[in-house]
Design a protein around this motif. Structure first.
Motif, short mmCIF file in Angstrom:
data_model
loop_
_atom_site.label_atom_id
_atom_site.label_comp_id
_atom_site.label_asym_id
_atom_site.label_seq_id
_atom_site.Cartn_x
_atom_site.Cartn_y
_atom_site.Cartn_z
N GLY A 95 0.79 -1.20 0.36
CA GLY A 95 0.08 -0.23 -0.12
C GLY A 95 0.60 1.19 0.19
N LYS A 96 2.17 0.78 0.57
CA LYS A 96 3.01 2.32 1.22
C LYS A 96 3.88 2.76 -0.04
N MET A 97 3.99 1.40 -0.89
CA MET A 97 4.77 1.30 -2.68
C MET A 97 3.29 1.91 -3.69
N LEU A 98 2.51 1.69 -3.40
CA LEU A 98 1.43 2.46 -4.30
C LEU A 98 1.30 3.65 -3.91
N ALA A 99 1.57 3.82 -2.96
CA ALA A 99 0.68 5.95 -2.84
C ALA A 99 1.78 6.31 -3.38
N ASP A 100 3.66 5.87 -2.49
CA ASP A 100 4.10 6.92 -2.35
C ASP A 100 4.59 7.03 -4.07
N SER A 101 3.99 6.06 -5.33
CA SER A 101 4.87 5.82 -5.95
C SER A 101 4.67 6.91 -7.34
N GLY A 102 2.63 7.27 -6.86
CA GLY A 102 1.88 7.77 -7.46
C GLY A 102 1.10 6.80 -8.48
N GLY A 103 1.28 5.97 -7.90
CA GLY A 103 0.35 4.43 -8.87
C GLY A 103 -1.09 4.74 -8.55
N ALA A 104 -1.14 5.45 -7.44
CA ALA A 104 -2.65 5.63 -6.48
C ALA A 104 -3.11 6.42 -8.07
N ASP A 105 -2.42 7.68 -7.95
CA ASP A 105 -3.34 8.59 -8.80
C ASP A 105 -3.19 8.41 -10.17
N GLN A 106 -2.20 7.10 -10.67
CA GLN A 106 -2.44 6.87 -11.84
C GLN A 106 -3.16 6.04 -12.45
N ILE A 107 -4.28 5.32 -11.26
CA ILE A 107 -5.42 4.14 -11.72
C ILE A 107 -6.23 5.75 -11.33
#
Length: 475
Positions: A95-107
């Motif tokens: 979850g932290k990787m998803l949030a900090d990488s911008g992956g969540a924003d990309q989705i």
């Protein structure tokens, strides 16, 4: 069934540590739960300490030697943390990787770019459900609030028309779908198969989130027709996280949509594949099944997603080797409290079992006409209403009804887990931290929060519970 589950069931069949009768055990259970409720609600004591003291009170009133009560509690705590602690940690890292990488924003950006008008509530529930798979509820709320506010403001939507679908997606994932802590603890407690529970959980989650999200949001928006609160928009702007900036400002580097989505879904696919192979082949000595038993085990599936995420999420976002270790360290700190609560819940569960309470529930329920799944749902509802904590409701209810799973089929044991999870979400109100989180972020008063958030949680609980009972009749 895993080796850990077999060991737990074996441990559950040992002689009780007290010779108390049903009446005394019933009083002990009520007193133990009352202590937990009182400490959490009135004295605002942390749930870990409340569960610990409640376990000791339960054992003492049941007439068990205190040293054996302590041993039972410690054994339950250790077994639970050993069973789910690593999974919770791996989920937090992902979850932290998803949030900090911008992956969540990309989705979020990709889905919102293709949505508009009447489809926007459906887009929000889709975003929340996907994001909610690896993220804890509170983290998901914080992550999606700026998006919800921005969409509501730009599109001139009622806040509830956009916010309720997002909250429903996060809440359903949190209560019904592993690897979230609640379902994991219940699976561990009753010895259910994780893959089957995951498959049935997703099956139940889809219609539940549609009803409680986009469909209910139509009525919620009429009952509470409010715009995005300017106070919160300004606060987010002052902190550098305004909704407009969040979605209009392109990050320097961001992982692509496809690899990000595949990374999130990887553990789900691996665990579901294991469950499917186990059903189709059904031969523990078969090489293919043994391979899938390994790669589809929860720990390996989540570990694989974390390792893949280093290359699909962190590397494209420009994370060098020196930034990966600090990210992992930061992701683990916030889950310390969750692990302690889950562990103490396991200790409380084992105390219930070792004092003979689980067997008492089994004996008494034989004379009732109430189905075991409905009983599990009702117990979870009662504890949820009293404590305000879905996690406490889940672990406590799982401990009480675990013996009921001993003679159940694999599918019905999974449905027992889902019945507990559904009950644990019932009517969030003023003793639930999530209630106040939603109230403050959306700028609502208490009455408006009850009409929207509390009713939505009740719809999720009732619909999911009803679907569990319906499925139990056909599978």
């Amino acid at each position: 069934m895993t080796r850990l589950s077999v060991e737990m069931l074996a441990a559950d069949t040992v002689e009780p540590i007290t010779s108390a009768g049903h009446a005394q055990l019933g009083i002990a259970v009520l007193a133990g739960i009352a202590v937990i409720v009182l400490l959490i609600t009135q004295f605002k004591l942390h749930a870990f300490l409340s569960l610990t003291l409640g376990s000791l009170a339960l054992g003492a009133i049941a007439g068990a030697p205190l040293d054996k009560v302590i041993t039972s509690f410690s054994a339950g705590l250790g077994t639970t943390v050993a069973g789910v602690g690593v999974l919770i940690a791996l989920g937090a890292i992902l979850g932290k990787m998803l949030a900090d990488s911008g992956g969540a924003d990309q989705i979020v950006d990709t889905i919102l770019a293709k949505a508009g008008g009447r489809s926007m509530p459906w887009a929000m529930v889709l975003i929340a459900s996907v994001i909610g798979l690896p993220l804890f509820f509170e983290v998901g709320v914080v992550l999606l609030i700026p998006v919800v506010l921005m969409v509501a403001k730009r599109g001139n939507y009622s806040l509830m028309r956009i916010g309720i679908p997002a909250l429903a997606g996060l809440s359903v994932m949190h209560g019904l779908v592993p690897p979230h802590p609640g379902p994991l603890v219940a699976i561990d407690a009753v010895g259910a198969d994780l893959g089957v529970t995951l498959a049935l959980g997703v099956l139940i989650a889809i219609p539940t989130v549609i009803i409680a999200g986009p469909l209910f949001s139509r009525y919620a928006a009429r009952w509470v027709d409010v715009p995005a609160p300017e106070r919160m928009l300004q606060a987010l702007g002052e902190s550098g996280q305004s909704p407009d900036e969040r979605l209009s400002k392109e990050p320097r580097q961001r992982p692509a949509f496809g690899p990000t989505l595949l990374t999130i879904l990887l553990p789900v696919v691996l665990m579901l594949s294991k469950a499917l192979v186990d059903i189709v082949i059904d031969d523990p000595e078969n090489t293919v099944q043994r391979v899938f038993d390994v790669v589809g085990s929860p720990m390996i599936a989540l570990l694989a997603a974390v390792l893949v995420g280093i290359f699909t999420l962190l590397k494209p976002a420009g994370f060098g080797k020196e930034r990966i270790s600090p990210l992992v360290e930061k992701s683990l700190a916030p889950i310390a409290g969750i692990l302690l609560i889950v562990g103490a819940g396991g200790g409380f569960k084992q105390t219930l079992i070792d004092t003979g309470v689980g067997q008492m529930v089994l004996d008494i329920s034989k004379d009732w006409s109430i189905p075991a799944l409905l009983l599990a749902w009702l117990i979870a509802v009662a504890i949820r209403l009293a404590t305000g904590s879905a996690t406490v409701a889940t672990v406590s209810a799982a401990g009480l009804v675990a013996p009921l799973a001993a003679e159940m089929s694999t599918t019905h044991a999974a449905l027992l887990v889902l019945a507990i999870g559904a009950g644990s979400l019932f009517f969030s109100h003023v003793n639930d931290a999530g209630f106040w989180l939603v109230k403050e972020y959306f700028g609502l008063d208490v009455g408006q929060t009850v009409k929207t958030w509390s009713v939505m949680e009740t719809i999720i609980s009732v619909v999911a519970g009803g679907l569990v009972l319906l499925l139990s009749l056909v599978i």
